[in-house]
Write a protein that holds these residues in place. Sequence first.
Motif, PDB file in Angstrom:
ATOM      1  N   ASN A 377       0.797  -1.236   0.000  1.00  0.00           N
ATOM      2  CA  ASN A 377       0.000   0.000   0.000  1.00  0.00           C
ATOM      3  C   ASN A 377       0.827   1.282   0.000  1.00  0.00           C
ATOM      4  N   ASP A 378       1.871   1.346  -0.808  1.00  0.00           N
ATOM      5  CA  ASP A 378       2.592   2.594  -1.066  1.00  0.00           C
ATOM      6  C   ASP A 378       2.984   3.309   0.226  1.00  0.00           C
ATOM      7  N   PRO A 379       3.943   2.762   0.983  1.00  0.00           N
ATOM      8  CA  PRO A 379       4.307   3.358   2.275  1.00  0.00           C
ATOM      9  C   PRO A 379       4.934   4.738   2.144  1.00  0.00           C
ATOM     10  N   ILE A 380       4.818   5.507   3.229  1.00  0.00           N
ATOM     11  CA  ILE A 380       5.487   6.804   3.351  1.00  0.00           C
ATOM     12  C   ILE A 380       6.892   6.576   3.906  1.00  0.00           C
ATOM     13  N   THR A 381       7.866   7.297   3.400  1.00  0.00           N
ATOM     14  CA  THR A 381       9.248   7.161   3.844  1.00  0.00           C
ATOM     15  C   THR A 381       9.657   8.377   4.664  1.00  0.00           C
ATOM     16  N   VAL A 382      10.186   8.117   5.844  1.00  0.00           N
ATOM     17  CA  VAL A 382      10.752   9.161   6.706  1.00  0.00           C
ATOM     18  C   VAL A 382      12.167   8.719   7.070  1.00  0.00           C
ATOM     19  N   ARG A 383      13.143   9.265   6.362  1.00  0.00           N
ATOM     20  CA  ARG A 383      14.546   8.842   6.476  1.00  0.00           C
ATOM     21  C   ARG A 383      14.631   7.336   6.239  1.00  0.00           C
ATOM     22  N   ASP A 384      15.064   6.561   7.281  1.00  0.00           N
ATOM     23  CA  ASP A 384      15.217   5.123   7.060  1.00  0.00           C
ATOM     24  C   ASP A 384      13.969   4.331   7.451  1.00  0.00           C
ATOM     25  N   TYR A 385      12.885   5.023   7.765  1.00  0.00           N
ATOM     26  CA  TYR A 385      11.640   4.349   8.144  1.00  0.00           C
ATOM     27  C   TYR A 385      10.650   4.334   6.983  1.00  0.00           C
ATOM     28  N   GLU A 386       9.821   3.277   6.960  1.00  0.00           N
ATOM     29  CA  GLU A 386       8.662   3.212   6.081  1.00  0.00           C
ATOM     30  C   GLU A 386       7.428   3.033   6.953  1.00  0.00           C
ATOM     31  N   VAL A 387       6.372   3.781   6.631  1.00  0.00           N
ATOM     32  CA  VAL A 387       5.135   3.725   7.401  1.00  0.00           C
ATOM     33  C   VAL A 387       3.986   3.484   6.431  1.00  0.00           C
ATOM     34  N   THR A 388       3.145   2.496   6.748  1.00  0.00           N
ATOM     35  CA  THR A 388       1.994   2.215   5.901  1.00  0.00           C
ATOM     36  C   THR A 388       0.882   1.615   6.750  1.00  0.00           C
ATOM     37  N   TYR A 389      -0.207   1.235   6.090  1.00  0.00           N
ATOM     38  CA  TYR A 389      -1.319   0.566   6.771  1.00  0.00           C
ATOM     39  C   TYR A 389      -1.682  -0.665   5.958  1.00  0.00           C
ATOM     40  N   ALA A 390      -1.913  -1.784   6.638  1.00  0.00           N
ATOM     41  CA  ALA A 390      -2.313  -3.015   5.955  1.00  0.00           C
ATOM     42  C   ALA A 390      -3.099  -3.885   6.920  1.00  0.00           C
ATOM     43  N   GLU A 391      -3.794  -4.855   6.364  1.00  0.00           N
ATOM     44  CA  GLU A 391      -4.597  -5.758   7.180  1.00  0.00           C
ATOM     45  C   GLU A 391      -4.310  -7.207   6.824  1.00  0.00           C
ATOM     46  N   ASP A 392      -4.262  -8.027   7.869  1.00  0.00           N
ATOM     47  CA  ASP A 392      -4.083  -9.475   7.739  1.00  0.00           C
ATOM     48  C   ASP A 392      -2.824  -9.820   6.954  1.00  0.00           C
TER      49      ASP A 392
END
Length: 568
Positions: A377-392
Amino acid sequence: MVAVPGVELLQSYAELLQRLAVLVALVLGLGVALALDDRAWLARFRGRLLLGVPWGTLVVAGFVLAVYLFLQGGLDNWYRPVTIPFRAWSYFYPLGILTGAFSHSGAGHLLGNLVGTLTLAPLVEYAWGHFPRERGSSSFGSLGENPYVRAFVVFPAVTLVVGLLTAVFAIGPIIGFSGVVFAFAGFALVYYPIGTVVALSVGDVVSLLYSTLSNPELVARARPVFVTPWWAQIAIQGHAIGLLFGVLLGILVVRRRDDPRPGAFRLWAGVLLFAVVQSLWAVYWFRGASQFVLFRWLGLILVVGLAVVVTVALRASDRPLFGRFAEGFDPETVRGFVPTLPRWEVAVAVLVFSAAALSGPAVPVNLTTASDDPLPNDPITVRDYEVTYAEDVPDGMVSAVDAEAFGETTQVNTSGVLVRSESRGIWTTAVSKSRLAFEGETRVRVGGVGWRESVVVNRTGWTAVGGGTAYQIRLTPPDGERRLVYRSPARQVEGRIGGTNVSVVPAEEGFRLNVTRGNTTRSVPLPANNETTATTDLVFTRQGSKLFAVSDDTRVRIATRETYRGQQ
Protein backbone atom coordinates in the motif's frame (compact mmCIF):
# COMPACT_ATOMS: atom_id res chain seq x y z
CA MET A 1 -23.71 27.83 30.17
CA VAL A 2 -22.89 31.43 31.19
CA ALA A 3 -19.33 31.90 32.40
CA VAL A 4 -19.05 33.36 35.92
CA PRO A 5 -16.21 35.92 36.23
CA GLY A 6 -13.43 34.75 38.51
CA VAL A 7 -14.58 31.10 38.72
CA GLU A 8 -11.41 29.75 37.13
CA LEU A 9 -9.27 31.90 39.44
CA LEU A 10 -11.18 30.61 42.47
CA GLN A 11 -10.70 27.03 41.28
CA SER A 12 -6.96 27.64 40.96
CA TYR A 13 -6.80 29.00 44.50
CA ALA A 14 -8.84 26.04 45.75
CA GLU A 15 -6.46 23.54 44.13
CA LEU A 16 -3.47 25.39 45.58
CA LEU A 17 -5.01 25.22 49.06
CA GLN A 18 -5.74 21.51 48.57
CA ARG A 19 -2.13 20.82 47.63
CA LEU A 20 -0.88 22.83 50.61
CA ALA A 21 -3.25 20.93 52.89
CA VAL A 22 -1.85 17.62 51.64
CA LEU A 23 1.73 18.76 52.18
CA VAL A 24 0.94 20.14 55.65
CA ALA A 25 -0.75 16.87 56.63
CA LEU A 26 2.23 14.88 55.40
CA VAL A 27 4.78 17.11 57.17
CA LEU A 28 2.79 17.03 60.43
CA GLY A 29 2.44 13.26 60.22
CA LEU A 30 6.17 12.79 59.66
CA GLY A 31 6.96 15.27 62.41
CA VAL A 32 4.84 13.45 64.98
CA ALA A 33 6.29 10.07 63.98
CA LEU A 34 9.89 11.33 64.17
CA ALA A 35 9.30 13.12 67.47
CA LEU A 36 8.05 9.91 69.11
CA ASP A 37 10.67 7.67 67.47
CA ASP A 38 14.07 6.96 69.02
CA ARG A 39 15.61 7.34 65.53
CA ALA A 40 18.13 4.58 66.15
CA TRP A 41 17.69 3.62 62.50
CA LEU A 42 19.47 6.84 61.50
CA ALA A 43 22.67 5.57 63.04
CA ARG A 44 22.28 2.26 61.21
CA PHE A 45 21.83 4.11 57.93
CA ARG A 46 24.99 6.16 58.50
CA GLY A 47 26.86 2.98 59.36
CA ARG A 48 25.91 1.35 56.05
CA LEU A 49 25.44 4.24 53.62
CA LEU A 50 27.63 7.25 52.86
CA LEU A 51 26.17 10.09 54.95
CA GLY A 52 23.11 7.86 55.36
CA VAL A 53 22.00 8.49 51.76
CA PRO A 54 21.47 5.84 49.00
CA TRP A 55 23.54 7.76 46.45
CA GLY A 56 23.70 4.89 44.00
CA THR A 57 19.91 4.75 43.81
CA LEU A 58 19.72 8.47 43.10
CA VAL A 59 22.37 8.22 40.37
CA VAL A 60 20.49 5.33 38.69
CA ALA A 61 17.12 7.11 38.89
CA GLY A 62 18.68 10.29 37.47
CA PHE A 63 20.17 8.34 34.56
CA VAL A 64 16.84 6.72 33.68
CA LEU A 65 15.09 10.09 33.85
CA ALA A 66 17.75 11.68 31.64
CA VAL A 67 17.28 8.98 28.97
CA TYR A 68 13.55 9.75 28.88
CA LEU A 69 13.94 13.53 28.81
CA PHE A 70 16.81 13.93 26.38
CA LEU A 71 17.23 10.77 24.32
CA GLN A 72 13.51 10.00 23.89
CA GLY A 73 12.43 13.64 23.67
CA GLY A 74 10.28 13.55 26.80
CA LEU A 75 11.41 17.07 27.65
CA ASP A 76 9.54 18.38 24.60
CA ASN A 77 6.67 15.88 24.70
CA TRP A 78 6.26 14.51 28.22
CA TYR A 79 3.39 12.15 27.46
CA ARG A 80 4.40 10.97 23.94
CA PRO A 81 8.13 10.21 23.79
CA VAL A 82 9.80 8.52 20.83
CA THR A 83 9.84 4.79 21.57
CA ILE A 84 10.23 2.82 18.33
CA PRO A 85 14.02 3.30 17.86
CA PHE A 86 14.81 2.68 21.52
CA ARG A 87 13.21 -0.75 21.99
CA ALA A 88 15.36 -3.88 22.15
CA TRP A 89 14.15 -5.29 18.84
CA SER A 90 16.90 -7.82 18.11
CA TYR A 91 20.58 -8.58 18.51
CA PHE A 92 21.14 -7.03 15.09
CA TYR A 93 20.08 -3.62 16.43
CA PRO A 94 22.69 -2.63 19.07
CA LEU A 95 21.10 0.75 19.85
CA GLY A 96 17.89 -0.95 20.97
CA ILE A 97 19.75 -3.49 23.10
CA LEU A 98 21.71 -0.68 24.79
CA THR A 99 18.72 1.59 25.41
CA GLY A 100 15.70 -0.75 25.71
CA ALA A 101 16.01 -1.36 29.45
CA PHE A 102 16.42 2.35 30.21
CA SER A 103 13.75 3.82 27.90
CA HIS A 104 10.01 4.04 28.54
CA SER A 105 6.78 4.06 26.56
CA GLY A 106 5.26 7.05 28.36
CA ALA A 107 5.18 9.22 31.45
CA GLY A 108 3.13 6.75 33.50
CA HIS A 109 5.49 3.91 32.60
CA LEU A 110 8.50 6.02 33.58
CA LEU A 111 7.07 7.22 36.89
CA GLY A 112 5.98 3.72 37.87
CA ASN A 113 9.51 2.38 37.40
CA LEU A 114 11.11 5.39 39.10
CA VAL A 115 8.88 4.89 42.13
CA GLY A 116 9.82 1.20 42.16
CA THR A 117 13.49 2.12 41.95
CA LEU A 118 13.32 4.70 44.73
CA THR A 119 11.53 2.29 47.08
CA LEU A 120 13.30 -1.01 46.35
CA ALA A 121 16.85 -0.02 45.33
CA PRO A 122 17.64 1.60 48.72
CA LEU A 123 17.01 -1.79 50.37
CA VAL A 124 19.55 -3.35 48.02
CA GLU A 125 22.05 -0.56 48.56
CA TYR A 126 21.62 -0.77 52.35
CA ALA A 127 22.09 -4.56 52.34
CA TRP A 128 25.22 -4.29 50.20
CA GLY A 129 26.58 -1.20 52.00
CA HIS A 130 29.01 1.51 51.02
CA PHE A 131 31.45 0.47 53.69
CA PRO A 132 33.24 -2.93 53.62
CA ARG A 133 32.03 -5.30 56.34
CA GLU A 134 34.92 -7.74 56.45
CA ARG A 135 36.81 -7.66 59.75
CA GLY A 136 40.07 -5.72 59.51
CA SER A 137 39.24 -4.00 56.23
CA SER A 138 39.54 -0.24 55.76
CA SER A 139 37.01 2.01 54.05
CA PHE A 140 39.78 3.64 52.04
CA GLY A 141 42.12 0.66 51.88
CA SER A 142 41.62 0.19 48.14
CA LEU A 143 39.63 1.61 45.27
CA GLY A 144 37.00 -1.13 45.59
CA GLU A 145 36.56 -0.39 49.31
CA ASN A 146 36.24 3.37 48.88
CA PRO A 147 32.67 4.32 49.88
CA TYR A 148 32.50 7.05 47.22
CA VAL A 149 33.47 4.57 44.51
CA ARG A 150 31.02 1.98 45.84
CA ALA A 151 28.19 4.55 45.99
CA PHE A 152 28.72 6.52 42.79
CA VAL A 153 30.44 3.99 40.51
CA VAL A 154 30.08 0.34 41.52
CA PHE A 155 26.36 0.29 42.41
CA PRO A 156 25.27 2.21 39.26
CA ALA A 157 27.62 0.12 37.10
CA VAL A 158 26.20 -3.19 38.37
CA THR A 159 22.70 -1.83 37.79
CA LEU A 160 23.56 -0.92 34.19
CA VAL A 161 24.95 -4.44 33.62
CA VAL A 162 21.76 -6.00 34.97
CA GLY A 163 19.75 -3.71 32.71
CA LEU A 164 21.73 -4.84 29.68
CA LEU A 165 21.25 -8.48 30.67
CA THR A 166 17.47 -8.02 30.87
CA ALA A 167 17.53 -6.45 27.40
CA VAL A 168 19.65 -9.29 26.00
CA PHE A 169 17.67 -12.15 27.54
CA ALA A 170 14.13 -10.75 27.51
CA ILE A 171 11.94 -11.67 24.56
CA GLY A 172 11.85 -8.46 22.52
CA PRO A 173 10.95 -5.87 21.71
CA ILE A 174 11.20 -4.84 25.35
CA ILE A 175 11.19 -1.31 26.69
CA GLY A 176 11.34 -0.17 30.29
CA PHE A 177 13.36 -0.40 33.50
CA SER A 178 10.97 -2.85 35.15
CA GLY A 179 13.30 -5.83 34.65
CA VAL A 180 15.92 -4.06 36.75
CA VAL A 181 13.29 -3.03 39.32
CA PHE A 182 12.40 -6.72 39.68
CA ALA A 183 16.11 -7.50 40.06
CA PHE A 184 16.21 -4.97 42.92
CA ALA A 185 13.21 -6.75 44.42
CA GLY A 186 14.83 -10.19 44.05
CA PHE A 187 17.99 -9.07 45.85
CA ALA A 188 15.98 -7.29 48.56
CA LEU A 189 13.78 -10.37 49.14
CA VAL A 190 16.86 -12.40 50.05
CA TYR A 191 17.66 -9.98 52.90
CA TYR A 192 14.35 -8.38 53.84
CA PRO A 193 11.39 -10.44 52.49
CA ILE A 194 8.69 -8.70 54.49
CA GLY A 195 10.40 -5.31 54.17
CA THR A 196 10.31 -5.72 50.39
CA VAL A 197 6.56 -6.27 50.46
CA VAL A 198 6.19 -3.25 52.73
CA ALA A 199 8.29 -1.22 50.26
CA LEU A 200 5.64 -1.92 47.61
CA SER A 201 3.11 -0.20 49.86
CA VAL A 202 5.49 2.73 50.29
CA GLY A 203 5.60 2.94 46.50
CA ASP A 204 1.80 3.09 46.42
CA VAL A 205 1.88 5.97 48.90
CA VAL A 206 4.42 7.85 46.77
CA SER A 207 2.30 7.29 43.65
CA LEU A 208 -0.80 8.50 45.46
CA LEU A 209 1.02 11.61 46.69
CA TYR A 210 2.20 12.44 43.17
CA SER A 211 -1.29 11.92 41.72
CA THR A 212 -2.86 14.03 44.47
CA LEU A 213 -0.46 16.93 44.02
CA SER A 214 -0.89 16.75 40.23
CA ASN A 215 -4.67 16.66 40.40
CA PRO A 216 -6.16 17.21 43.90
CA GLU A 217 -9.71 16.55 42.70
CA LEU A 218 -10.66 14.19 39.92
CA VAL A 219 -14.01 14.39 38.15
CA ALA A 220 -14.62 11.19 36.20
CA ARG A 221 -17.36 10.56 33.69
CA ALA A 222 -18.38 7.25 32.20
CA ARG A 223 -16.99 6.98 28.68
CA PRO A 224 -15.91 4.23 26.33
CA VAL A 225 -12.23 3.40 26.29
CA PHE A 226 -10.01 1.08 24.28
CA VAL A 227 -8.14 -1.39 26.45
CA THR A 228 -6.31 -4.67 26.16
CA PRO A 229 -6.32 -7.09 29.14
CA TRP A 230 -4.11 -5.67 31.88
CA TRP A 231 -2.17 -8.92 32.13
CA ALA A 232 -1.39 -8.78 28.40
CA GLN A 233 0.51 -5.55 28.98
CA ILE A 234 2.97 -7.12 31.43
CA ALA A 235 6.41 -8.21 30.23
CA ILE A 236 6.12 -11.30 32.39
CA GLN A 237 9.23 -13.03 31.02
CA GLY A 238 11.40 -9.92 31.45
CA HIS A 239 10.11 -9.39 34.98
CA ALA A 240 10.74 -13.04 35.90
CA ILE A 241 14.34 -13.12 34.66
CA GLY A 242 15.02 -9.81 36.39
CA LEU A 243 13.71 -11.24 39.66
CA LEU A 244 15.80 -14.41 39.27
CA PHE A 245 18.94 -12.40 38.46
CA GLY A 246 18.40 -10.37 41.64
CA VAL A 247 17.70 -13.44 43.78
CA LEU A 248 20.81 -15.24 42.53
CA LEU A 249 22.99 -12.18 43.07
CA GLY A 250 21.54 -11.79 46.57
CA ILE A 251 22.22 -15.44 47.44
CA LEU A 252 25.80 -15.06 46.17
CA VAL A 253 26.42 -12.02 48.38
CA VAL A 254 24.71 -13.53 51.45
CA ARG A 255 26.66 -16.78 51.33
CA ARG A 256 29.97 -15.16 50.39
CA ARG A 257 29.80 -12.73 53.32
CA ASP A 258 27.87 -15.13 55.57
CA ASP A 259 25.30 -12.42 56.30
CA PRO A 260 22.28 -13.11 58.52
CA ARG A 261 19.36 -14.74 56.71
CA PRO A 262 15.63 -14.27 57.29
CA GLY A 263 13.49 -17.05 58.77
CA ALA A 264 12.19 -19.70 56.39
CA PHE A 265 8.50 -18.83 56.79
CA ARG A 266 9.13 -15.09 56.42
CA LEU A 267 11.18 -15.75 53.31
CA TRP A 268 8.60 -18.08 51.75
CA ALA A 269 5.73 -15.74 52.57
CA GLY A 270 7.60 -12.66 51.35
CA VAL A 271 8.52 -14.19 47.99
CA LEU A 272 5.01 -15.55 47.47
CA LEU A 273 3.31 -12.28 48.44
CA PHE A 274 5.60 -10.26 46.20
CA ALA A 275 5.11 -12.61 43.24
CA VAL A 276 1.32 -12.53 43.61
CA VAL A 277 1.06 -8.77 44.14
CA GLN A 278 3.33 -8.12 41.16
CA SER A 279 1.31 -10.53 38.98
CA LEU A 280 4.18 -12.88 38.18
CA TRP A 281 1.49 -15.57 37.98
CA ALA A 282 0.00 -13.88 34.88
CA VAL A 283 1.38 -16.31 32.28
CA TYR A 284 -0.25 -15.52 28.93
CA TRP A 285 0.12 -16.05 25.19
CA PHE A 286 -0.60 -13.75 22.26
CA ARG A 287 -2.88 -15.40 19.69
CA GLY A 288 -2.87 -12.55 17.18
CA ALA A 289 -5.80 -10.38 16.08
CA SER A 290 -5.80 -8.73 19.55
CA GLN A 291 -6.55 -12.05 21.28
CA PHE A 292 -4.78 -13.29 24.39
CA VAL A 293 -5.07 -16.34 26.63
CA LEU A 294 -4.23 -16.36 30.37
CA PHE A 295 -2.99 -19.53 32.11
CA ARG A 296 -3.87 -18.81 35.76
CA TRP A 297 -3.37 -22.38 36.93
CA LEU A 298 0.15 -22.59 35.58
CA GLY A 299 1.13 -19.16 36.90
CA LEU A 300 0.00 -19.88 40.46
CA ILE A 301 1.88 -23.18 40.54
CA LEU A 302 5.03 -21.44 39.30
CA VAL A 303 5.02 -18.66 41.92
CA VAL A 304 4.43 -21.13 44.77
CA GLY A 305 7.31 -23.22 43.45
CA LEU A 306 9.51 -20.13 43.20
CA ALA A 307 8.89 -19.27 46.86
CA VAL A 308 9.78 -22.83 47.91
CA VAL A 309 13.01 -22.96 45.88
CA VAL A 310 14.24 -19.55 47.11
CA THR A 311 13.53 -20.59 50.70
CA VAL A 312 15.47 -23.85 50.29
CA ALA A 313 18.39 -22.05 48.62
CA LEU A 314 18.82 -19.77 51.63
CA ARG A 315 17.69 -21.85 54.60
CA ALA A 316 18.51 -25.48 53.74
CA SER A 317 21.53 -27.14 55.34
CA ASP A 318 24.64 -28.58 53.73
CA ARG A 319 23.26 -32.12 54.09
CA PRO A 320 23.04 -34.08 50.81
CA LEU A 321 19.76 -33.94 48.95
CA PHE A 322 18.62 -37.48 49.82
CA GLY A 323 20.30 -37.77 53.21
CA ARG A 324 21.25 -41.37 54.11
CA PHE A 325 20.73 -42.56 50.55
CA ALA A 326 23.45 -40.19 49.38
CA GLU A 327 25.81 -41.28 52.19
CA GLY A 328 26.23 -44.65 50.51
CA PHE A 329 27.98 -43.12 47.50
CA ASP A 330 31.74 -42.71 47.21
CA PRO A 331 32.25 -38.90 46.97
CA GLU A 332 35.24 -39.29 44.66
CA THR A 333 33.38 -41.60 42.33
CA VAL A 334 30.12 -39.65 42.05
CA ARG A 335 31.41 -36.11 42.55
CA GLY A 336 28.66 -33.69 41.46
CA PHE A 337 25.98 -36.38 41.30
CA VAL A 338 22.73 -34.74 42.45
CA PRO A 339 22.02 -36.92 45.53
CA THR A 340 25.44 -35.97 46.96
CA LEU A 341 24.99 -32.21 46.50
CA PRO A 342 23.96 -30.08 49.48
CA ARG A 343 20.28 -29.23 49.42
CA TRP A 344 20.83 -25.50 49.09
CA GLU A 345 23.11 -26.02 46.08
CA VAL A 346 20.42 -28.08 44.37
CA ALA A 347 17.94 -25.24 44.96
CA VAL A 348 20.42 -22.72 43.53
CA ALA A 349 20.89 -24.99 40.52
CA VAL A 350 17.11 -25.02 40.02
CA LEU A 351 17.08 -21.21 40.09
CA VAL A 352 19.96 -21.05 37.60
CA PHE A 353 18.21 -23.57 35.36
CA SER A 354 14.96 -21.59 35.61
CA ALA A 355 16.73 -18.36 34.65
CA ALA A 356 18.38 -20.14 31.73
CA ALA A 357 15.09 -21.72 30.65
CA LEU A 358 13.36 -18.34 30.70
CA SER A 359 16.25 -16.60 28.98
CA GLY A 360 16.91 -19.26 26.35
CA PRO A 361 13.81 -18.65 24.19
CA ALA A 362 14.90 -15.03 23.79
CA VAL A 363 17.93 -16.06 21.75
CA PRO A 364 16.16 -17.37 18.61
CA VAL A 365 13.49 -14.70 18.85
CA ASN A 366 15.96 -11.85 19.25
CA LEU A 367 18.07 -13.14 16.38
CA THR A 368 15.30 -12.22 13.94
CA THR A 369 15.27 -9.05 11.91
CA ALA A 370 12.81 -7.14 9.76
CA SER A 371 11.48 -8.87 6.68
CA ASP A 372 12.79 -7.42 3.43
CA ASP A 373 9.51 -8.10 1.60
CA PRO A 374 8.06 -4.82 0.26
CA LEU A 375 5.50 -3.23 2.54
CA PRO A 376 2.03 -3.06 0.98
CA ASN A 377 0.00 0.00 0.00
CA ASP A 378 2.59 2.59 -1.07
CA PRO A 379 4.31 3.36 2.27
CA ILE A 380 5.49 6.80 3.35
CA THR A 381 9.25 7.16 3.84
CA VAL A 382 10.75 9.16 6.71
CA ARG A 383 14.55 8.84 6.48
CA ASP A 384 15.22 5.12 7.06
CA TYR A 385 11.64 4.35 8.14
CA GLU A 386 8.66 3.21 6.08
CA VAL A 387 5.13 3.73 7.40
CA THR A 388 1.99 2.22 5.90
CA TYR A 389 -1.32 0.57 6.77
CA ALA A 390 -2.31 -3.02 5.96
CA GLU A 391 -4.60 -5.76 7.18
CA ASP A 392 -4.08 -9.47 7.74
CA VAL A 393 -0.41 -9.55 6.76
CA PRO A 394 2.30 -11.74 8.36
CA ASP A 395 4.09 -10.06 11.25
CA GLY A 396 7.56 -9.30 9.93
CA MET A 397 9.28 -9.66 13.34
CA VAL A 398 7.90 -13.05 14.38
CA SER A 399 10.66 -15.59 15.03
CA ALA A 400 11.71 -17.77 12.13
CA VAL A 401 11.40 -20.72 14.51
CA ASP A 402 7.72 -21.54 14.87
CA ALA A 403 7.33 -22.51 18.53
CA GLU A 404 4.17 -24.06 19.85
CA ALA A 405 2.99 -24.45 23.43
CA PHE A 406 -0.42 -25.37 24.81
CA GLY A 407 -1.78 -25.31 21.27
CA GLU A 408 -0.58 -21.75 20.64
CA THR A 409 1.85 -20.63 17.89
CA THR A 410 4.26 -17.76 17.33
CA GLN A 411 3.20 -17.38 13.68
CA VAL A 412 0.55 -14.62 13.61
CA ASN A 413 -0.92 -12.12 11.20
CA THR A 414 -1.40 -8.49 12.06
CA SER A 415 -3.48 -5.51 10.99
CA GLY A 416 -2.83 -1.83 11.56
CA VAL A 417 -0.24 0.88 11.03
CA LEU A 418 3.04 -0.81 10.10
CA VAL A 419 6.49 0.68 10.63
CA ARG A 420 9.67 -0.79 9.19
CA SER A 421 13.32 0.19 9.12
CA GLU A 422 15.50 -2.31 7.26
CA SER A 423 18.71 -0.69 8.47
CA ARG A 424 17.61 -0.99 12.10
CA GLY A 425 15.93 -4.39 11.77
CA ILE A 426 12.61 -2.96 12.98
CA TRP A 427 9.19 -4.20 11.84
CA THR A 428 6.23 -3.44 14.08
CA THR A 429 2.52 -2.79 14.22
CA ALA A 430 2.71 0.66 15.77
CA VAL A 431 -1.08 1.09 16.02
CA SER A 432 -3.48 -1.85 15.78
CA LYS A 433 -6.49 -1.81 13.47
CA SER A 434 -8.89 -1.92 16.41
CA ARG A 435 -7.18 0.94 18.24
CA LEU A 436 -7.21 3.14 15.15
CA ALA A 437 -10.89 2.33 14.63
CA PHE A 438 -11.46 3.50 18.20
CA GLU A 439 -9.37 6.68 18.09
CA GLY A 440 -9.85 7.78 14.47
CA GLU A 441 -6.58 9.74 14.44
CA THR A 442 -3.18 9.11 15.96
CA ARG A 443 0.48 9.99 15.53
CA VAL A 444 3.31 7.55 14.95
CA ARG A 445 6.63 8.95 16.16
CA VAL A 446 9.84 7.68 14.59
CA GLY A 447 13.40 8.84 15.01
CA GLY A 448 16.83 8.07 16.35
CA VAL A 449 19.57 9.65 18.42
CA GLY A 450 19.18 13.40 18.01
CA TRP A 451 16.11 13.48 15.74
CA ARG A 452 12.39 12.64 15.76
CA GLU A 453 9.47 13.02 13.36
CA SER A 454 5.73 12.29 13.42
CA VAL A 455 3.42 10.72 10.85
CA VAL A 456 -0.29 11.52 11.30
CA VAL A 457 -2.70 8.63 10.68
CA ASN A 458 -6.39 9.30 9.93
CA ARG A 459 -9.28 6.91 9.49
CA THR A 460 -12.64 7.99 8.05
CA GLY A 461 -15.54 5.70 7.38
CA TRP A 462 -19.25 5.23 6.76
CA THR A 463 -21.21 2.37 8.33
CA ALA A 464 -23.78 0.86 5.99
CA VAL A 465 -26.96 -0.20 7.79
CA GLY A 466 -26.62 -3.92 8.40
CA GLY A 467 -23.53 -4.15 6.21
CA GLY A 468 -20.44 -3.07 8.18
CA THR A 469 -18.13 -0.09 7.78
CA ALA A 470 -16.38 1.11 4.63
CA TYR A 471 -13.32 3.16 5.54
CA GLN A 472 -10.15 4.83 4.28
CA ILE A 473 -6.74 5.25 5.90
CA ARG A 474 -4.64 8.31 5.08
CA LEU A 475 -1.13 9.17 6.24
CA THR A 476 0.40 12.63 6.49
CA PRO A 477 4.23 12.74 6.49
CA PRO A 478 6.13 15.41 8.45
CA ASP A 479 6.65 17.67 5.45
CA GLY A 480 4.20 16.41 2.82
CA GLU A 481 0.57 16.13 1.81
CA ARG A 482 -1.92 13.64 3.14
CA ARG A 483 -1.88 10.40 1.16
CA LEU A 484 -4.47 7.63 0.81
CA VAL A 485 -2.80 4.29 1.61
CA TYR A 486 -5.70 1.91 2.23
CA ARG A 487 -9.32 1.42 1.23
CA SER A 488 -11.54 -1.23 2.77
CA PRO A 489 -13.90 -3.32 0.63
CA ALA A 490 -17.28 -1.83 -0.26
CA ARG A 491 -20.11 -2.42 2.21
CA GLN A 492 -23.60 -3.20 1.01
CA VAL A 493 -26.66 -1.83 2.76
CA GLU A 494 -28.94 -4.54 4.12
CA GLY A 495 -32.07 -5.13 2.08
CA ARG A 496 -33.20 -3.60 -1.22
CA ILE A 497 -34.46 -0.07 -1.80
CA GLY A 498 -36.75 0.49 -4.76
CA GLY A 499 -35.59 -2.81 -6.23
CA THR A 500 -31.88 -1.88 -6.04
CA ASN A 501 -28.87 -2.76 -3.90
CA VAL A 502 -26.84 0.13 -2.48
CA SER A 503 -23.18 -0.10 -1.46
CA VAL A 504 -20.83 2.41 0.22
CA VAL A 505 -17.50 2.39 -1.61
CA PRO A 506 -14.23 4.04 -0.45
CA ALA A 507 -12.78 5.98 -3.39
CA GLU A 508 -9.62 7.92 -4.17
CA GLU A 509 -11.46 11.10 -3.22
CA GLY A 510 -14.01 10.58 -0.48
CA PHE A 511 -16.72 7.92 -0.80
CA ARG A 512 -19.09 6.85 -3.55
CA LEU A 513 -22.44 5.09 -3.63
CA ASN A 514 -22.98 2.20 -6.01
CA VAL A 515 -26.58 1.45 -7.01
CA THR A 516 -27.07 -1.96 -8.61
CA ARG A 517 -30.18 -3.17 -10.45
CA GLY A 518 -29.71 -6.52 -12.11
CA ASN A 519 -26.40 -6.45 -13.97
CA THR A 520 -26.27 -2.67 -14.14
CA THR A 521 -24.38 -0.56 -11.61
CA ARG A 522 -24.37 3.21 -11.41
CA SER A 523 -22.04 5.20 -9.17
CA VAL A 524 -22.42 8.68 -7.66
CA PRO A 525 -20.39 10.62 -5.06
CA LEU A 526 -21.59 10.47 -1.48
CA PRO A 527 -23.17 13.92 -1.00
CA ALA A 528 -21.72 16.63 1.18
CA ASN A 529 -23.62 17.79 4.27
CA ASN A 530 -27.12 19.11 3.47
CA GLU A 531 -26.72 18.23 -0.20
CA THR A 532 -28.12 15.53 -2.47
CA THR A 533 -26.99 13.32 -5.32
CA ALA A 534 -29.13 11.08 -7.49
CA THR A 535 -29.18 8.17 -9.92
CA THR A 536 -32.05 7.21 -12.18
CA ASP A 537 -33.37 5.01 -9.36
CA LEU A 538 -32.66 6.81 -6.08
CA VAL A 539 -31.98 10.19 -4.52
CA PHE A 540 -29.43 10.39 -1.71
CA THR A 541 -29.42 13.14 0.87
CA ARG A 542 -27.07 13.74 3.76
CA GLN A 543 -27.97 15.41 7.03
CA GLY A 544 -24.94 15.72 9.29
CA SER A 545 -23.59 12.24 9.98
CA LYS A 546 -26.62 10.45 8.50
CA LEU A 547 -27.21 9.41 4.91
CA PHE A 548 -30.70 8.75 3.54
CA ALA A 549 -32.01 7.17 0.34
CA VAL A 550 -35.31 8.34 -1.19
CA SER A 551 -37.36 6.29 -3.63
CA ASP A 552 -40.77 7.71 -4.54
CA ASP A 553 -42.38 8.38 -1.18
CA THR A 554 -40.01 6.12 0.79
CA ARG A 555 -37.13 7.63 2.75
CA VAL A 556 -34.78 5.38 4.75
CA ARG A 557 -31.46 5.84 6.49
CA ILE A 558 -28.81 3.74 4.77
CA ALA A 559 -25.52 4.78 6.39
CA THR A 560 -23.99 6.71 9.30
CA ARG A 561 -20.62 8.42 9.40
CA GLU A 562 -18.24 6.50 11.64
CA THR A 563 -17.57 8.17 14.99
CA TYR A 564 -14.41 7.75 17.01
CA ARG A 565 -14.92 7.41 20.72
CA GLY A 566 -11.29 8.16 21.43
CA GLN A 567 -11.92 11.75 20.30
CA GLN A 568 -15.05 12.27 22.38
